[in-house]
Design an enzyme around this catalytic site. Structure first.
Site, mmCIF file in Angstrom:
data_model
loop_
_atom_site.group_PDB
_atom_site.id
_atom_site.type_symbol
_atom_site.label_atom_id
_atom_site.label_comp_id
_atom_site.label_asym_id
_atom_site.label_seq_id
_atom_site.Cartn_x
_atom_site.Cartn_y
_atom_site.Cartn_z
ATOM 1 N N GLY A 199 0.844 -1.196 0.000
ATOM 2 C CA GLY A 199 0.000 0.000 0.000
ATOM 3 C C GLY A 199 0.876 1.241 0.000
ATOM 4 O O GLY A 199 0.477 2.302 0.486
ATOM 5 N N GLY A 230 -0.475 4.702 -1.235
ATOM 6 C CA GLY A 230 -1.680 5.277 -0.614
ATOM 7 C C GLY A 230 -1.337 6.421 0.323
ATOM 8 O O GLY A 230 -0.162 6.790 0.471
ATOM 9 N N TYR A 269 -16.429 -2.540 5.857
ATOM 10 C CA TYR A 269 -15.024 -2.188 6.122
ATOM 11 C C TYR A 269 -14.649 -2.554 7.563
ATOM 12 O O TYR A 269 -13.577 -3.126 7.814
ATOM 13 C CB TYR A 269 -14.855 -0.681 5.892
ATOM 14 C CG TYR A 269 -13.435 -0.189 5.981
ATOM 15 C CD1 TYR A 269 -12.520 -0.467 4.980
ATOM 16 C CD2 TYR A 269 -13.017 0.588 7.056
ATOM 17 C CE1 TYR A 269 -11.215 -0.001 5.054
ATOM 18 C CE2 TYR A 269 -11.722 1.073 7.140
ATOM 19 C CZ TYR A 269 -10.817 0.769 6.133
ATOM 20 O OH TYR A 269 -9.531 1.243 6.214
ATOM 21 N N TRP A 326 -22.380 17.686 3.562
ATOM 22 C CA TRP A 326 -23.331 16.603 3.815
ATOM 23 C C TRP A 326 -23.749 16.530 5.280
ATOM 24 O O TRP A 326 -22.972 16.845 6.173
ATOM 25 C CB TRP A 326 -22.694 15.255 3.457
ATOM 26 C CG TRP A 326 -22.269 15.120 2.035
ATOM 27 C CD1 TRP A 326 -22.531 15.977 1.003
ATOM 28 C CD2 TRP A 326 -21.478 14.055 1.489
ATOM 29 N NE1 TRP A 326 -21.964 15.520 -0.157
ATOM 30 C CE2 TRP A 326 -21.313 14.342 0.111
ATOM 31 C CE3 TRP A 326 -20.894 12.902 2.005
ATOM 32 C CZ2 TRP A 326 -20.589 13.495 -0.745
ATOM 33 C CZ3 TRP A 326 -20.183 12.061 1.170
ATOM 34 C CH2 TRP A 326 -20.034 12.356 -0.192
ATOM 35 N N ARG A 340 -15.358 14.499 14.479
ATOM 36 C CA ARG A 340 -14.283 13.641 13.983
ATOM 37 C C ARG A 340 -12.931 14.164 14.462
ATOM 38 O O ARG A 340 -12.753 15.369 14.642
ATOM 39 C CB ARG A 340 -14.254 13.631 12.432
ATOM 40 C CG ARG A 340 -15.461 13.008 11.746
ATOM 41 C CD ARG A 340 -15.497 11.505 11.922
ATOM 42 N NE ARG A 340 -16.627 10.900 11.216
ATOM 43 C CZ ARG A 340 -17.839 10.713 11.746
ATOM 44 N NH1 ARG A 340 -18.098 11.098 12.983
ATOM 45 N NH2 ARG A 340 -18.790 10.124 11.036
HETATM 46 O O1 GFB Z 1 -14.603 10.864 6.434
HETATM 47 P P1 GFB Z 1 -16.002 10.434 6.278
HETATM 48 O O2 GFB Z 1 -16.539 10.335 4.906
HETATM 49 O O3 GFB Z 1 -16.306 9.025 6.938
HETATM 50 O O4 GFB Z 1 -16.892 11.514 7.120
HETATM 51 P P2 GFB Z 1 -16.504 8.526 8.459
HETATM 52 C C1 GFB Z 1 -18.272 11.453 7.085
HETATM 53 C C2 GFB Z 1 -18.895 12.548 7.928
HETATM 54 O O5 GFB Z 1 -18.618 13.838 7.354
HETATM 55 C C3 GFB Z 1 -20.422 12.403 7.910
HETATM 56 C C4 GFB Z 1 -19.835 14.437 6.886
HETATM 57 O O6 GFB Z 1 -20.965 12.965 9.097
HETATM 58 C C5 GFB Z 1 -20.783 13.240 6.687
HETATM 59 O O7 GFB Z 1 -22.157 13.637 6.696
HETATM 60 N N1 GFB Z 1 -19.560 15.197 5.653
HETATM 61 C C6 GFB Z 1 -19.920 16.496 5.428
HETATM 62 C C7 GFB Z 1 -18.909 14.751 4.554
HETATM 63 N N2 GFB Z 1 -19.541 16.880 4.205
HETATM 64 C C8 GFB Z 1 -18.903 15.826 3.642
HETATM 65 C C9 GFB Z 1 -18.280 15.645 2.368
HETATM 66 O O8 GFB Z 1 -18.228 16.526 1.514
HETATM 67 N N3 GFB Z 1 -17.694 14.411 2.139
HETATM 68 C C10 GFB Z 1 -17.715 13.408 3.079
HETATM 69 N N4 GFB Z 1 -17.112 12.237 2.790
HETATM 70 N N5 GFB Z 1 -18.340 13.563 4.273
HETATM 71 C C11 GFB Z 1 -14.979 6.625 7.776
HETATM 72 C C12 GFB Z 1 -15.243 5.261 7.178
HETATM 73 O O9 GFB Z 1 -16.153 7.019 8.323
HETATM 74 O O10 GFB Z 1 -14.030 6.557 8.826
HETATM 75 C C13 GFB Z 1 -13.999 4.660 6.744
HETATM 76 O O11 GFB Z 1 -16.180 5.403 6.122
HETATM 77 C C14 GFB Z 1 -12.940 4.711 7.852
HETATM 78 O O12 GFB Z 1 -14.254 3.370 6.351
HETATM 79 C C15 GFB Z 1 -12.797 6.103 8.434
HETATM 80 O O13 GFB Z 1 -13.253 3.810 8.875
HETATM 81 C C16 GFB Z 1 -11.847 6.147 9.609
HETATM 82 O O14 GFB Z 1 -15.580 9.237 9.372
HETATM 83 O O15 GFB Z 1 -17.938 8.569 8.826
#
Ligand code: GFB
Length: 309
Positions: free
Chosen positions: A14, A17, A141, A206, A213
């Protein structure tokens, strides 16, 4: 303990990445010279024969297993079966092949904080592993990563492999995936704000903006992985987080400040929020690596803007 020496034979699966490229960069910066960075184009980890062949021939001293099929919340939801199949298969192919052909290799396996239950007392400590129901948006995942962690434990117990397993939180950094639909929240927000500044657009984010986070700079995570490869041989999993988190709205505010640009923001509430909060307890990591101090989001963001935009 297997010592990570400057001339150790080190493989990074990887290696192109986000985390893999950061590990390669940091290894080189620390003076390690014998690094084999492997991308999916060179070896397809879904093909067991290819993994076996490589390990049989190369016999690395250390292997950073940071390859994966990754993506943000939307991509995880839409293609959960792919996330489950690919990540489980890659992990098991690697452990099984190491067992058969390269037993002296020490492996660092990366899980993810999404292995923890959906609901947790905050911050989340490692004892929460397998303590409750998982978040649905990334269950494929999460189950694949859980399988990898259990594999790490069982192959060590049954076959004496040398493995450690770490749980990185949400990462961002140079060489990230800026695909707005399939990528993670942090690179998605950075790209949306950056593009809007060029074109004076409205931005659509979104969900509700309320979920929280962490955001760990990929090279800070890489430094921890290298440190643990060198200094840790325990069987306990270890969180690699920051210990501080922000709501999505607060991240947006921080990006606005650094870019010095105030766009109109709309919220698409048809998109999921996912896990509400997942701040990590990093006490275990700090006991092993007392000097660990992840950089602030603003600091990392400035580097990303310089490198990727
Ligand atoms: O990083 P993300 O996509 O995944 O963040 P997770 C998702 C959060 O950000 C949700 C908000 O609350 C979304 O509603 N959000 C707001 C957005 N605007 C956006 C945008 O433009 N794009 C995205 N992507 N989100 C991940 C897992 O979860 O965590 C992976 O899907 C992995 O598999 C990672 O485990 C650590 O944080 O929810």
């Amino acid at each position: 303990m297997i010592i990570l020496e400057k001339n150790s034979k080190i493989t990074v699966f990887g290696g192109t990445g986000l985390l893999g490229s950061a590990i390669v960069k940091r290894l080189k910066a620390k003076g390690y010279q014998n690094i084999d960075s492997i991308s999916s184009k060179e070896i397809n980890l879904l093909e067991k024969k290819e993994v076996e062949e490589y390990l049989k021939n190369q016999q690395p001293d250390q292997l950073f297993m940071v390859a994966g099929h990754v993506g943000g919340i939307y991509s995880n939801m839409k293609r959960g079966a792919d996330f489950l199949y690919k990540n489980t298969t890659m992990a098991l192919n690697v452990f099984e092949s190491i067992k058969n052909y390269s037993k002296n290799t020490k492996i660092l396996f990366t899980g993810s904080t999404c292995i923890y239950p959906k609901e947790n007392p905050q911050p989340i400590n490692e004892d929460r592993f397998l303590a409750g129901k998982l978040e649905k948006t990334n269950i494929g995942y999460a189950i694949a990563k859980i399988t990898g962690i259990i594999a790490s434990e069982l192959y060590t117990k049954q076959y004496g492999l040398k493995t450690i397993a770490v749980m990185p939180t949400n990462l961002y950094g140079p060489n990230d995936n800026y695909d707005l639909e399939n990528g993670h929240m942090i690179p998605g927000l950075i790209k949306k704000f950056y593009d809007a500044k060029q074109n004076n657009n409205t931005i659509t984010l979104w969900g509700s903006g309320k979920p929280r986070r962490e955001a760990l700079f990929s090279e800070d995570c890489a430094d921890v992985c290298i440190y643990l490869m060198k200094n840790y041989d325990g069987s306990e999993i270890i969180n690699i987080g920051t210990g501080f988190d922000y709501s999505i709205t607060e991240f947006a505010d921080k990006i606005k400040k650094v870019l010095d640009f105030e766009p109109k923001i709309e919220w698409d509430t048809s998109k999921p929020d996912g896990t509400f909060e997942k701040r990590t307890d990093i006490t275990r990591l700090k006991k092993i690596m007392p000097e660990y101090k992840p950089r602030s989001f603003e600091e990392g963001l400035k580097i990303v803007l310089e490198y990727d935009f």
